[in-house]
Design an enzyme around this catalytic site. Structure first.
Site, PDB file in Angstrom:
ATOM      1  N   ARG A  96       0.858  -1.315   0.047  1.00  0.00           N
ATOM      2  CA  ARG A  96       0.052  -0.119   0.111  1.00  0.00           C
ATOM      3  C   ARG A  96       0.882   1.170  -0.050  1.00  0.00           C
ATOM      4  O   ARG A  96       0.625   2.170  -0.710  1.00  0.00           O
ATOM      5  CB  ARG A  96      -0.813   0.107   1.417  1.00  0.00           C
ATOM      6  CG  ARG A  96      -2.021  -0.828   1.274  1.00  0.00           C
ATOM      7  CD  ARG A  96      -2.616  -1.432   2.503  1.00  0.00           C
ATOM      8  NE  ARG A  96      -1.737  -2.117   3.165  1.00  0.00           N
ATOM      9  CZ  ARG A  96      -2.008  -2.647   4.066  1.00  0.00           C
ATOM     10  NH1 ARG A  96      -3.177  -2.698   4.818  1.00  0.00           N
ATOM     11  NH2 ARG A  96      -1.145  -3.504   4.964  1.00  0.00           N
ATOM     12  N   SER A 134      -7.247  -3.785   7.547  1.00  0.00           N
ATOM     13  CA  SER A 134      -8.332  -4.691   8.583  1.00  0.00           C
ATOM     14  C   SER A 134      -8.169  -3.722   9.999  1.00  0.00           C
ATOM     15  O   SER A 134      -9.550  -3.624  10.323  1.00  0.00           O
ATOM     16  CB  SER A 134      -7.879  -6.151   8.714  1.00  0.00           C
ATOM     17  OG  SER A 134      -8.009  -6.621   7.498  1.00  0.00           O
TER      18      SER A 134
HETATM   19  P1  ADP Z   1      -1.104  -9.974   7.629  1.00  0.00           P
HETATM   20  O1  ADP Z   1      -1.379 -10.233   9.074  1.00  0.00           O
HETATM   21  O2  ADP Z   1      -0.565 -11.169   6.841  1.00  0.00           O
HETATM   22  O3  ADP Z   1      -0.393  -8.619   7.186  1.00  0.00           O
HETATM   23  P2  ADP Z   1      -3.546  -9.146   6.246  1.00  0.00           P
HETATM   24  O4  ADP Z   1      -4.842  -9.689   6.162  1.00  0.00           O
HETATM   25  O5  ADP Z   1      -3.629  -7.823   7.282  1.00  0.00           O
HETATM   26  O6  ADP Z   1      -2.731 -10.175   6.896  1.00  0.00           O
HETATM   27  O7  ADP Z   1      -2.997  -8.614   4.639  1.00  0.00           O
HETATM   28  C1  ADP Z   1      -2.483  -9.570   3.943  1.00  0.00           C
HETATM   29  C2  ADP Z   1      -1.922  -9.138   2.846  1.00  0.00           C
HETATM   30  O8  ADP Z   1      -2.762  -8.443   1.917  1.00  0.00           O
HETATM   31  C3  ADP Z   1      -0.745  -8.212   2.931  1.00  0.00           C
HETATM   32  O9  ADP Z   1       0.232  -8.425   2.184  1.00  0.00           O
HETATM   33  C4  ADP Z   1      -1.404  -6.727   2.936  1.00  0.00           C
HETATM   34  O10 ADP Z   1      -0.281  -5.807   2.680  1.00  0.00           O
HETATM   35  C5  ADP Z   1      -2.272  -7.189   1.924  1.00  0.00           C
HETATM   36  N1  ADP Z   1      -3.342  -5.828   2.129  1.00  0.00           N
HETATM   37  C6  ADP Z   1      -4.051  -5.714   2.982  1.00  0.00           C
HETATM   38  N2  ADP Z   1      -4.702  -4.673   2.924  1.00  0.00           N
HETATM   39  C7  ADP Z   1      -4.747  -4.267   1.675  1.00  0.00           C
HETATM   40  C8  ADP Z   1      -4.950  -3.121   0.897  1.00  0.00           C
HETATM   41  N3  ADP Z   1      -5.966  -2.247   1.228  1.00  0.00           N
HETATM   42  N4  ADP Z   1      -4.694  -2.887  -0.450  1.00  0.00           N
HETATM   43  C9  ADP Z   1      -3.392  -3.713  -0.824  1.00  0.00           C
HETATM   44  N5  ADP Z   1      -3.245  -4.779  -0.006  1.00  0.00           N
HETATM   45  C10 ADP Z   1      -3.636  -4.971   1.009  1.00  0.00           C
END
Ligand code: ADP
Length: 167
Positions: A96, A134
């Site tokens: 991001r 999230s």
């Molecule tokens: P983690 O705990 O593995 O970071 P997440 O569910 O927060 O799990 O995120 C999983 C992946 O999705 C990560 O690579 C994160 O950068 C990506 N991600 C989460 N939200 C977004 C978003 N709004 N745009 C792009 N990538 C996202």
């Protein structure tokens, strides 16, 4: 050879606590590059998730619906072992902002140390989702803000329901 060329699989691992429109955007982008995407939900032991593992998987299922090119699974051990088991070509992760880079870089290098064949593909979400995470979603939901355009309607509904129950 033919078989692998026709069936490139990517694993998209994450906590998905809960799935947001940013995640959905990344899944759609992943499907443009790979033949199949496996959404691998991690138990997320050190993050004390808001939704249980079952609830997170269930929400993803409701959001994604039936798509033969998408599999939803739970990841129970090391990512490198899971990738091998699924015969996946790469992992999808999202970038991001610059702030994501350091953690993702460290994670990818650690995985490559465990398996030199490890490959990660970093995808940029649409501009309108770059501020989405999230955790921010949960903050907004806690204070009753609107989550329109940030999460699918079913996720907003379940978030509000669970927040009210916990009050
Ligand atoms: P983690 O705990 O593995 O970071 P997440 O569910 O927060 O799990 O995120 C999983 C992946 O999705 C990560 O690579 C994160 O950068 C990506 N991600 C989460 N939200 C977004 C978003 N709004 N745009 C792009 N990538 C996202």
């Amino acid at each position: 050879m033919e078989e692998t060329l026709k069936n490139k699989i990517a694993v998209y691992p994450g906590s998905f606590d809960p799935i947001t429109n940013g995640h959905v955007d990344l899944i759609e982008r992943g499907l443009r590059i790979f033949d199949r995407v496996i959404i691998a939900v991690a138990p997320s032991l050190n993050k004390s998730p808001f939704f249980t593992l079952e609830e997170r998987v269930d929400l993803i299922r409701k959001v994604i619906g039936q798509n033969p090119r998408i599999e939803i699974d739970v990841i129970d051990g090391l990512l490198v072992a899971y990738i091998k088991k699924k015969k996946a070509a790469a992992v999808i992760r999202g970038l991001r902002a610059v702030s994501d880079f350091e953690y993702e870089f460290q994670l990818a290098l650690m995985n490559r140390k465990m398996d030199p064949n490890f490959e990660a593909v970093f995808l940029m979400p649409s501009e309108r989702y770059t501020y989405l995470s999230s955790s921010i979603i949960k903050e907004v939901a806690k204070f009753g803000g609107s989550l329109k355009d940030m999460v699918p309607a079913v996720v907003e509904k379940e978030l509000k329901k669970k927040m009210n129950k916990e009050r």
